[in-house]
Design a protein around this motif. Sequence first.
Motif, PDB file in Angstrom:
ATOM      1  N   ALA A 232       0.831  -1.204   0.000  1.00 27.54           N
ATOM      2  CA  ALA A 232       0.000   0.000   0.000  1.00 27.54           C
ATOM      3  C   ALA A 232       0.867   1.256   0.000  1.00 27.54           C
ATOM      4  O   ALA A 232       0.575   2.225  -0.712  1.00 27.54           O
ATOM      5  CB  ALA A 232      -0.920   0.006   1.219  1.00 27.54           C
ATOM      6  N   GLY A 233       1.925   1.246   0.775  1.00 24.94           N
ATOM      7  CA  GLY A 233       2.815   2.402   0.825  1.00 24.94           C
ATOM      8  C   GLY A 233       3.528   2.642  -0.495  1.00 24.94           C
ATOM      9  O   GLY A 233       3.668   3.779  -0.949  1.00 24.94           O
ATOM     10  N   ARG A 234       3.966   1.561  -1.140  1.00 28.65           N
ATOM     11  CA  ARG A 234       4.647   1.708  -2.433  1.00 28.65           C
ATOM     12  C   ARG A 234       3.682   2.215  -3.498  1.00 28.65           C
ATOM     13  O   ARG A 234       4.044   3.060  -4.325  1.00 28.65           O
ATOM     14  CB  ARG A 234       5.292   0.389  -2.845  1.00 28.65           C
ATOM     15  N   VAL A 235       2.446   1.727  -3.488  1.00 28.19           N
ATOM     16  CA  VAL A 235       1.453   2.212  -4.453  1.00 28.19           C
ATOM     17  C   VAL A 235       1.205   3.696  -4.240  1.00 28.19           C
ATOM     18  O   VAL A 235       1.178   4.478  -5.207  1.00 28.19           O
ATOM     19  CB  VAL A 235       0.135   1.402  -4.338  1.00 28.19           C
ATOM     20  N   GLU A 236       1.031   4.112  -2.994  1.00 22.19           N
ATOM     21  CA  GLU A 236       0.801   5.524  -2.711  1.00 22.19           C
ATOM     22  C   GLU A 236       1.993   6.373  -3.141  1.00 22.19           C
ATOM     23  O   GLU A 236       1.823   7.495  -3.617  1.00 22.19           O
ATOM     24  CB  GLU A 236       0.527   5.733  -1.227  1.00 22.19           C
ATOM     25  N   THR A 237       3.195   5.842  -2.987  1.00 26.67           N
ATOM     26  CA  THR A 237       4.398   6.572  -3.373  1.00 26.67           C
ATOM     27  C   THR A 237       4.462   6.763  -4.886  1.00 26.67           C
ATOM     28  O   THR A 237       4.877   7.818  -5.362  1.00 26.67           O
ATOM     29  CB  THR A 237       5.653   5.835  -2.861  1.00 26.67           C
ATOM     30  N   LEU A 238       4.055   5.766  -5.637  1.00 25.67           N
ATOM     31  CA  LEU A 238       4.122   5.846  -7.095  1.00 25.67           C
ATOM     32  C   LEU A 238       2.916   6.555  -7.717  1.00 25.67           C
ATOM     33  O   LEU A 238       3.029   7.138  -8.800  1.00 25.67           O
ATOM     34  CB  LEU A 238       4.226   4.441  -7.690  1.00 25.67           C
ATOM     35  N   LEU A 239       1.789   6.497  -7.042  1.00 28.28           N
ATOM     36  CA  LEU A 239       0.544   6.993  -7.629  1.00 28.28           C
ATOM     37  C   LEU A 239       0.578   8.487  -7.934  1.00 28.28           C
ATOM     38  O   LEU A 239       0.204   8.904  -9.041  1.00 28.28           O
ATOM     39  CB  LEU A 239      -0.628   6.669  -6.701  1.00 28.28           C
ATOM     40  N   LEU A 240       1.027   9.307  -7.013  1.00 27.18           N
ATOM     41  CA  LEU A 240       1.000  10.756  -7.228  1.00 27.18           C
ATOM     42  C   LEU A 240       1.939  11.185  -8.357  1.00 27.18           C
ATOM     43  O   LEU A 240       1.521  11.947  -9.248  1.00 27.18           O
ATOM     44  CB  LEU A 240       1.306  11.500  -5.928  1.00 27.18           C
ATOM     45  N   PRO A 241       3.191  10.714  -8.388  1.00 27.35           N
ATOM     46  CA  PRO A 241       4.032  11.093  -9.539  1.00 27.35           C
ATOM     47  C   PRO A 241       3.435  10.629 -10.883  1.00 27.35           C
ATOM     48  O   PRO A 241       3.461  11.377 -11.861  1.00 27.35           O
ATOM     49  CB  PRO A 241       5.368  10.406  -9.257  1.00 27.35           C
ATOM     50  N   LEU A 242       2.888   9.417 -10.919  1.00 31.43           N
ATOM     51  CA  LEU A 242       2.277   8.941 -12.168  1.00 31.43           C
ATOM     52  C   LEU A 242       1.057   9.773 -12.539  1.00 31.43           C
ATOM     53  O   LEU A 242       0.821  10.057 -13.723  1.00 31.43           O
ATOM     54  CB  LEU A 242       1.906   7.472 -12.050  1.00 31.43           C
ATOM     55  N   ALA A 243       0.313  10.165 -11.528  1.00 33.22           N
ATOM     56  CA  ALA A 243      -0.888  10.967 -11.781  1.00 33.22           C
ATOM     57  C   ALA A 243      -0.543  12.374 -12.262  1.00 33.22           C
ATOM     58  O   ALA A 243      -1.372  13.022 -12.906  1.00 33.22           O
ATOM     59  CB  ALA A 243      -1.740  11.047 -10.524  1.00 33.22           C
ATOM     60  N   THR A 244       0.647  12.847 -11.967  1.00 33.58           N
ATOM     61  CA  THR A 244       1.033  14.170 -12.459  1.00 33.58           C
ATOM     62  C   THR A 244       1.714  14.093 -13.823  1.00 33.58           C
ATOM     63  O   THR A 244       1.594  15.018 -14.613  1.00 33.58           O
ATOM     64  CB  THR A 244       1.956  14.898 -11.457  1.00 33.58           C
TER      65      THR A 244
END
Length: 178
Positions: free
Chosen positions: A38-50
């Motif tokens: 969950a932590g790794r997904v949250e870490t990657l999600l915001l940069p990918l979303a931008t």
Amino acid sequence: MNTDGDHAQRTAQAAFVYELTLADLQGVVRVRARRTGAGRVETLLLPLATIAPVVVFSLFRGLLPVAVVTGAVLGLGAGVLGVVRSRRGMARRLHAVWAAYGQCRTVVDDRGAATTGETMSYTADWKLFTHYAETPDLFVLVGGPRASCLAAVPKRGAEEPADVDRLRAILDAHLRRL
């Protein structure tokens, strides 16, 4: 037949007295971000979303490759900054909650962990947690499918030096190491 050695082994416990600091909770958030799915997904999600909208927009508009790459790099920078700010904010919010508890005493044994603070007390059995991580300063207990249940025990709070090793042995017996 009751032997003192058997009784001592069954009731092995470790005791810690500490006050959680902002640095401790930043360590907890860091462990969650790096060592749980969950932590790794949250870490990657915001940069990918931008990055994704910038690249899609740039390609859709037919901009030069230099503009696409520049937009992607700027989007990545914004996403990474957002992740850093998010982690700091999470640690500050956790600290605001835990600071009210003041100095805590945690006793861990084969049944679970019991923590008593200046304004609260709680007991958690081992079913609450699934994994644990050890850092140079902390033991971090993690539970729940999204690593939503977190607990921290700072090593500096050990009542005696052997408590750190006893806690590690108890955790190894009941939880999986991350």
